[in-house]
Each structure stands twice: as C-alpha cells, then as structure tokens.
Design an enzyme around this catalytic site. Structure first.
Site, PDB file in Angstrom:
ATOM      1  N   SER A  66      -7.217  15.465 107.712  1.00 23.17           N
ATOM      2  CA  SER A  66      -7.956  14.974 108.963  1.00 23.17           C
ATOM      3  C   SER A  66      -7.567  15.405 109.985  1.00 23.17           C
ATOM      4  O   SER A  66      -6.336  15.647 110.226  1.00 23.17           O
ATOM      5  CB  SER A  66      -8.177  13.533 108.764  1.00 23.17           C
ATOM      6  OG  SER A  66      -8.842  13.092 110.099  1.00 23.17           O
TER       7      SER A  66
ATOM      8  N   TYR B  14      -4.580   4.817 108.847  1.00 19.44           N
ATOM      9  CA  TYR B  14      -5.460   5.772 108.315  1.00 19.44           C
ATOM     10  C   TYR B  14      -4.757   7.166 108.088  1.00 19.44           C
ATOM     11  O   TYR B  14      -4.476   8.065 107.422  1.00 19.44           O
ATOM     12  CB  TYR B  14      -6.514   5.743 108.560  1.00 19.44           C
ATOM     13  CG  TYR B  14      -7.543   6.944 108.194  1.00 19.44           C
ATOM     14  CD1 TYR B  14      -7.804   7.032 106.830  1.00 19.44           C
ATOM     15  CD2 TYR B  14      -7.786   7.954 109.242  1.00 19.44           C
ATOM     16  CE1 TYR B  14      -8.496   8.328 106.439  1.00 19.44           C
ATOM     17  CE2 TYR B  14      -8.498   9.169 108.732  1.00 19.44           C
ATOM     18  CZ  TYR B  14      -8.837   9.149 107.637  1.00 19.44           C
ATOM     19  OH  TYR B  14      -9.593  10.626 107.223  1.00 19.44           O
TER      20      TYR B  14
ATOM     21  N   LYS C 264      -2.522   9.762 105.894  1.00 18.23           N
ATOM     22  CA  LYS C 264      -2.868  11.524 105.760  1.00 18.23           C
ATOM     23  C   LYS C 264      -1.840  12.233 105.961  1.00 18.23           C
ATOM     24  O   LYS C 264      -1.671  13.249 105.417  1.00 18.23           O
ATOM     25  CB  LYS C 264      -4.092  11.669 106.666  1.00 18.23           C
ATOM     26  CG  LYS C 264      -5.424  11.215 106.167  1.00 18.23           C
ATOM     27  CD  LYS C 264      -5.966  11.796 105.014  1.00 18.23           C
ATOM     28  CE  LYS C 264      -7.541  11.335 104.672  1.00 18.23           C
ATOM     29  NZ  LYS C 264      -7.968  11.916 103.573  1.00 18.23           N
TER      30      LYS C 264
END
Length: 336
Positions: A124, A148, A152
């Site tokens: 991302s 989050y 990643k």
C-alpha cells in the site's frame, strides 16, 4: 501458470482472479470469507466462463494451507489476504498485527517448504507516510502512521530479508494507491462490511440511498478546493498490473517494488463531481474535522512499472465512477 490467490474473493483479489483466468492461468483461491462472500466465486465463473478452485481456509492455520500446496502444483502466489481498515487498526492494533503478520509468515514458510518461491505481495502507498514531495517514487523513505500501514511495512521488511537470505525467492511488492471502480459487467465490485472506510463505496451507498450523506474529512487542506487529493486507480487496471508482475516474476528477477497508480490526483470534491456526472445522482455531503494522520495529497510516480513491466493505468475518473455506480445500482445490497 498455476496461481494461488490468497484473499481471492475480496475486492482487488476477485478482479485479479478474473484477469488471470482470462489470460489462461489456472487459479486457486484461499480465503476465510471474513470480508467477502462465496457468491463471488459464482460471479467470477460467470464472467470468465472458467472454473476456479476455492479453499475456504484461514492462513493462520498452517496445516490447512500446507494441504493446498500438497494437493496442487502451484507456480506463484499473489497475497491479498489481510485486514485492511485503517480506523479499525487504530482501535484494535493487536488484531491487525497478529493476523496480517502471522498469516504472511505461515504463507512464506509453507511456500518455502513446498519449493514455491514466486510471490507478489499486496502492499500500500500508506507505507510512504507523509512524503515531502510528489509524485511519490519507490525510492522515497517509508514510515507508516497507523497499525494497518505498519503491518504492511513490516511485511515488506520481512519479505526483503527473506529475499536476501535465499536467491531462489522472486518477490514483487506492489504498492497500491486508491483502488476504485468495478468490473464492467457489474457482477463483482467493492462490498465493504458496515460503514465504508473508502471514499467511492461511501459515495455509491449515498447515491443508492443506503447512507444519508457523505462526510468529507476536512476542507482546509492546501489543495485545489481544500479537500484531500488522492491518486484513484481503476481496480481493473490494478488487476492487470498483477498480470504484468506475474509475467516478470517468472523471469527470476529477485525482489522489486512497484507503485501502481495513475500519476494524477483528484480531490474529494472532484470525485463527487465526476460521480454525479457519471450517475446522474446528486451526492449530499457535509464537512467534518480532519482525521488524525491524514495527509493533504498523495499521487504516484508509476514510471518504473511502465518501464519494467510495460504497465500503465488506462481508465480515467469517468470510467471509475461509471463502473462503481453500475456495480452499486445492480447490487444495492452488495453480494447479499
């Protein structure tokens, strides 16, 4: 090739499976359906007129995952599976770290034990944090601002170490910007649980009457109209990027990082305007406070993907809005 797609019934995963099948690849799906539906399998097969082999398992269960590899001759894995809601990750960080890291570690161990070394990871643009300049290049420093994004980034670091430890590994880290839109058939699209976390499904649910109004988080950014600017990419363009990465990874090229975006940013208000023109619907909205950690602008430099993979985004904001509305209008309650 025989490709295992983890999280293959999810939003990006399902569109990627369609593109893989249309190109003649054999596809297996591993998904625990925590944020998707079995209905997606039927829709994929209707669109492609091809069969997909689903395994409804959780990657946290290493034994179940190992059986998938034992029963098939997998050539490559595209790894989408993982929790992805930024807001929830802030509220429940341990849930995100445990699931996203453990599932990836299990996957890599099982792959290595079964002699499979080709991996494409769904990363991302959040790993760039708050860049000082734009467009964002793969060489920029990384720093995530929520669990989050940090999960990643941690996985990227794990895969980097893994690649360095064994030159058999061929790994592509694909850093997505903001996927929107849906398949032109209207059979598959974005179907979030509960209140959407992303802009486009929120807009489409307002348009279809499921939600009263859109909340815009801040209108005092240093942008064209004060609202946040993001690089929105059609999910089908994004899916095709995975096809290009599969072709490249089969050539044994070690580890590479690619941005997948359009290279052009649109503000929230510009997206609303484009959607209203594409759908004929008026979107009611209100301005609320900024969200902590949000940045004013983010858009990609995807020239590396063009130069090395021969990939670039082809669909524009009108296509994105038209296809998103087509999906929502045809499926007002999602897959239910």
């Amino acid at each position: 090739m025989e490709v295992l797609v983890t999280g293959g019934t999810g939003y990006i995963g399902s569109h990627t499976v369609v593109e893989l099948l249309n190109k003649g690849h054999k596809v297996l799906i591993a998904d625990n359906l925590s944020n998707s539906s079995k209905t997606v399998i039927n829709r994929i097969e209707e669109i492609t007129e091809n069969q997909v082999t689903p395994y409804f398992i959780d990657l946290v269960n290493k034994e179940d995952l190992d059986q998938v590899f034992k029963q098939n001759k997998i050539d490559a894995v595209i790894h989408f599976a993982g929790y992805k809601a930024v807001g929830e990750s802030v509220e429940k960080p341990l849930k995100y770290y445990k699931n996203n890291l453990e599932s990836t570690l299990n996957l890599c161990e099982v792959m290595e034990n079964n002699g499979v070394y080709n991996l494409i990871f769904s990363s991302s643009a959040t790993v760039y944090g708050k860049p000082d300049s734009f467009p964002i290049k793969e060489s920029f420093s990384t720093k995530a601002y929520n669990p989050y994004g940090r999960s990643k980034l941690m996985i990227e670091e794990i895969l980097t170490d893994l690649s360095s430890s064994n030159d058999k590994w061929n790994i592509s880290l694909l850093r997505y910007f903001n996927p929107v839109g849906a398949h032109k058939s209207g059979k598959i699209g974005e179907d979030p649980n509960g209140i959407p976390n992303n802009l486009m499904p929120y807009i489409t649910q307002v348009a279809v009457g499921k939600l009263k109004e859109l909340k815009i988080f801040g209108d005092n950014y240093n942008t064209i109209d004060g609202t946040g600017v993001r690089d929105y990419i059609h999910v089908v363009d994004l899916a095709k990027g995975h096809l290009k990465a599969i072709e490249k990874i089969d050539a044994n090229n070690g580890m590479e990082i690619y941005n997948l975006g359009t290279g052009h940013g649109y503000s929230v208000k510009q997206v609303i305007d484009a959607f209203e023109k594409a759908s004929g619907k008026q979107i009611k909205y209100s301005i609320v406070d900024r969200r902590p950690g949000d940045i004013s602008t983010s858009y990609a430099d995807s020239s590396k993907a063009f130069n090395q993979l021969g990939w670039k985004a082809e669909k524009d904001i009108h296509d994105m809005c038209r296809d998103a509305w087509n999906w929502q209008e045809m499926n007002p309650n999602g897959y239910e």
